[in-house]
Design a protein around this motif. Structure first.
Motif, PDB file in Angstrom:
ATOM      1  N   GLY A 126       0.818  -1.210   0.000  1.00 38.78           N
ATOM      2  CA  GLY A 126       0.000   0.000   0.000  1.00 38.78           C
ATOM      3  C   GLY A 126       0.850   1.257   0.000  1.00 38.78           C
ATOM      4  N   THR A 127       2.026   1.172   0.637  1.00 42.40           N
ATOM      5  CA  THR A 127       2.929   2.312   0.681  1.00 42.40           C
ATOM      6  C   THR A 127       3.425   2.657  -0.706  1.00 42.40           C
ATOM      7  OG1 THR A 127       3.682   1.655   2.885  1.00 42.40           O
ATOM      8  CG2 THR A 127       5.053   3.215   1.689  1.00 42.40           C
ATOM      9  N   ILE A 128       3.996   1.678  -1.402  1.00 43.10           N
ATOM     10  CA  ILE A 128       4.588   1.940  -2.700  1.00 43.10           C
ATOM     11  C   ILE A 128       3.517   2.175  -3.764  1.00 43.10           C
ATOM     12  CG2 ILE A 128       6.137   1.076  -4.466  1.00 43.10           C
ATOM     13  CD1 ILE A 128       7.451   1.689  -1.773  1.00 43.10           C
ATOM     14  N   ILE A 129       2.631   1.219  -3.963  1.00 44.00           N
ATOM     15  CA  ILE A 129       1.608   1.340  -5.007  1.00 44.00           C
ATOM     16  C   ILE A 129       0.653   2.487  -4.703  1.00 44.00           C
ATOM     17  CG2 ILE A 129      -0.305   0.170  -6.165  1.00 44.00           C
ATOM     18  CD1 ILE A 129       1.140  -2.475  -5.648  1.00 44.00           C
ATOM     19  N   GLY A 130       0.170   2.548  -3.459  1.00 53.58           N
ATOM     20  CA  GLY A 130      -0.811   3.562  -3.076  1.00 53.58           C
ATOM     21  C   GLY A 130      -0.253   4.965  -3.049  1.00 53.58           C
ATOM     22  N   TYR A 131       0.913   5.164  -2.439  1.00 52.03           N
ATOM     23  CA  TYR A 131       1.484   6.505  -2.328  1.00 52.03           C
ATOM     24  C   TYR A 131       1.766   7.095  -3.708  1.00 52.03           C
ATOM     25  CZ  TYR A 131       2.377   5.770   2.704  1.00 52.03           C
ATOM     26  OH  TYR A 131       2.262   5.544   4.057  1.00 52.03           O
TER      27      TYR A 131
ATOM     28  N   ILE B   7      -0.594   3.248 -11.206  1.00 53.87           N
ATOM     29  CA  ILE B   7       0.362   4.082 -11.934  1.00 53.87           C
ATOM     30  C   ILE B   7       1.792   3.551 -11.857  1.00 53.87           C
ATOM     31  CG2 ILE B   7       1.416   6.386 -11.949  1.00 53.87           C
ATOM     32  CD1 ILE B   7      -1.358   7.513 -11.352  1.00 53.87           C
ATOM     33  N   ILE B   8       2.173   2.969 -10.747  1.00 55.80           N
ATOM     34  CA  ILE B   8       3.545   2.478 -10.636  1.00 55.80           C
ATOM     35  C   ILE B   8       3.845   1.392 -11.663  1.00 55.80           C
ATOM     36  CG2 ILE B   8       3.046   0.720  -8.906  1.00 55.80           C
ATOM     37  CD1 ILE B   8       5.781   1.330  -7.671  1.00 55.80           C
ATOM     38  N   PHE B   9       2.815   0.680 -12.128  1.00 56.01           N
ATOM     39  CA  PHE B   9       3.042  -0.351 -13.134  1.00 56.01           C
ATOM     40  C   PHE B   9       3.508   0.273 -14.450  1.00 56.01           C
ATOM     41  CE2 PHE B   9      -0.330  -3.244 -10.964  1.00 56.01           C
ATOM     42  CZ  PHE B   9       0.553  -3.428  -9.915  1.00 56.01           C
ATOM     43  N   SER B  10       2.978   1.471 -14.757  1.00 61.79           N
ATOM     44  CA  SER B  10       3.450   2.178 -15.947  1.00 61.79           C
ATOM     45  C   SER B  10       4.917   2.551 -15.793  1.00 61.79           C
ATOM     46  CB  SER B  10       2.609   3.437 -16.175  1.00 61.79           C
ATOM     47  OG  SER B  10       1.260   3.107 -16.419  1.00 61.79           O
ATOM     48  N   TYR B  11       5.290   2.927 -14.579  1.00 64.84           N
ATOM     49  CA  TYR B  11       6.692   3.263 -14.302  1.00 64.84           C
ATOM     50  C   TYR B  11       7.584   2.042 -14.515  1.00 64.84           C
ATOM     51  CZ  TYR B  11      10.823   4.261 -11.424  1.00 64.84           C
ATOM     52  OH  TYR B  11      12.114   4.403 -10.969  1.00 64.84           O
ATOM     53  N   ILE B  12       7.138   0.874 -14.030  1.00 63.29           N
ATOM     54  CA  ILE B  12       7.921  -0.360 -14.188  1.00 63.29           C
ATOM     55  C   ILE B  12       8.038  -0.731 -15.668  1.00 63.29           C
ATOM     56  CG2 ILE B  12       7.996  -2.831 -13.641  1.00 63.29           C
ATOM     57  CD1 ILE B  12       6.639  -2.183 -10.980  1.00 63.29           C
ATOM     58  N   ASP B  13       6.986  -0.445 -16.445  1.00 67.87           N
ATOM     59  CA  ASP B  13       7.033  -0.728 -17.886  1.00 67.87           C
ATOM     60  C   ASP B  13       8.183  -0.004 -18.578  1.00 67.87           C
ATOM     61  OD1 ASP B  13       4.950  -2.521 -18.049  1.00 67.87           O
ATOM     62  OD2 ASP B  13       3.428  -0.988 -18.431  1.00 67.87           O
TER      63      ASP B  13
END
Length: 460
Positions: free
Chosen positions: A65-70, A299-305
């Protein structure tokens, strides 16, 4: 290298699988040595170095929740920056409160035992309720995060991804016990503390900026709509002392040496600063690289992409590490409480092996709640705020006051608990962005309940 699934290569998949296998091996190694419920839930404090304690506390504090949520909320609602940037300071607040009075509870090993000593049976019952709510919340959020990662990167249906998350987290939580969790936490701390900074360094190098990166940073890129009540609510939530069950379990290991505990808190503060800035930086990079907002729902998944070969697999492993270290710590701390404060009290004649089986069954049952919360899969950040407000946050005011030397009666404690619940419910009913205000409401209600009879005074 050939690409599979969602832009993942064989190398990325191999890195993820290798991480999970290593964690499984660590858990299995400790599983063979656990024969009793006591061995499952405890380890001698003398065998835990402060540096190990530091790793396991921080690994537990940083969850999915910290990483994905923040990061998701920074991009969608930049006022959340107030919450993220001020996060490291809660370790200073926690240090001041915990080290002021924890030495009085050296014989305790769990949060309910402290609350029982302070407020009797009512304190114990309320704290067990709060711990179970916290455990369900933390585990559910981590499992939901696990499922969404599997869905996005491995094309696995969300339901089956959650099933996998439940199985994996249960395997780690039920096999290795506290010893295994500490070992896994240290391993996972090293993974995500190295990988996350490395990932944004790579991203910066592959992003075009006007001038150098530091000079290009501008708050004008954030579409922030400032709201003083929301800002106050977020900052209040960010600096609250951390008294959750897994954290108190670890603090109590150094209750006999408050100077060593103070040093651990200082290091936690120093580590948290670059880590939280890293999260803010990732959010900023996403905003800069995708001004059109054509991003994944997480949104973090787009960053990982955007990450290159190998780094992508390491980042996914880092997320899995974060998820598992938080979930298994909450599960183990709750199982310790179930053992010491419930099973041993109401089933005193049951043997150690039978108690061990009962604890593992309890962990399995607690891990099934993510299926109930599946309909809220898109609101991890909001869930974290709301459920924790109903959990151990309602204990922050009375426990903090007691550790700082204030005397609180049982009547005041129960009054604070009831006022806290009422204030949270009122906030949910009256405010649009209620999830950002529930923590502040919980503390405010608890404080008003404590001072209602004006009997709060300092022990001289």
């Amino acid at each position: 290298m050939e690409t599979y699934l969602n832009k993942l290569t064989i190398l990325d998949i191999a890195i993820v699988i290798s991480h999970l296998v290593i964690c499984l091996c660590i858990g299995f190694y400790h599983f063979r040595r656990i024969k009793t419920a006591h061995a499952f839930c405890t380890v001698k404090a003398s065998k835990i170095l402060p540096s190990i304690l530091l790793c396991t506390i921080f690994a537990t504090a940083i969850g999915g929740g910290t990483i994905i949520g923040y990061i998701d909320q920074i991009c969608k609602n930049p006022i959340v920056l107030f919450f993220v940037i001020t996060q490291p300071f809660y370790w200073i607040v926690t240090s001041k409160i915990i080290t002021s009075g924890i030495y009085k509870f050296k014989e305790c090993s769990t949060l309910p035992q402290i609350m029982y000593k302070l407020f009797g049976k009512s304190g114990k019952i309320v704290s067990i309720y709060a711990v179970v709510i916290d455990c369900i919340t933390a585990t559910s959020i981590q499992v939901l995060a696990f499922g969404t990662i599997c869905q996005y990167f491995f094309n696995i249906d969300l339901f089956y991804g959650i099933v996998m998350g439940v199985v994996v987290i249960n395997a780690y939580s039920t096999m290795g016990g506290f010893r295994g969790i500490i070992a896994i936490d240290v391993f996972q701390f090293l993974i995500f503390f190295v990988i996350i900074p490395a990932s944004y360094v790579v991203t910066i190098q592959n992003t075009s900026f006007t001038g150098n990166f530091l000079s290009s940073i501008s708050l004008s890129n954030y579409d922030m709509q400032f709201s003083l009540p929301i800002a106050i609510g977020l900052i209040s939530a960010s600096i609250l002392p951390e008294i959750g069950a897994p954290f108190m379990q670890r603090y109590l290991m150094l209750a006999h040496d408050t100077e060593a505990l103070k040093l651990v808190f200082k290091k936690l503060f120093r580590i948290a600063i670059p880590f939280m800035l890293s999260i803010c930086l990732i959010g900023y990079l996403i905003i800069v690289k995708s001004p059109t907002k054509s991003l994944s729902s997480n949104i973090i998944f787009s960053y990982i992409d955007w990450l290159p070969l190998g780094i992508k697999g390491m980042m996914i492993s880092g997320l899995f590490a974060i998820i598992m270290s938080t979930a298994d710590s909450h599960m183990n701390a709750t199982s310790t409480i179930i053992l010491n404060d419930v099973l041993k009290k109401y089933f005193p004649k049951v043997g150690e092996k039978e108690l061990l089986l009962m604890i593992r069954v309890a962990i399995l049952l607690l891990s099934l709640f993510p299926f109930v919360l599946l309909i809220y899969k898109d609101t991890l950040f909001q869930l974290m705020f709301i459920f924790r407000s109903f959990g151990t946050y309602i204990l922050v005011a009375p426990l903090s006051a007691s550790l700082l030397g204030y005397r609180i009666s049982k009547k005041q404690f129960l009054s604070g608990f009831l006022f806290s619940i009422l204030f949270i419910i009122a906030t949910i009913l009256l405010f649009d962005n209620y999830f950002m205000l529930t923590t502040f409401s919980a503390i405010l209600g608890s404080f008003i309940g404590l001072v209602w009879n004006k009997n709060l005074h300092v022990i001289f």
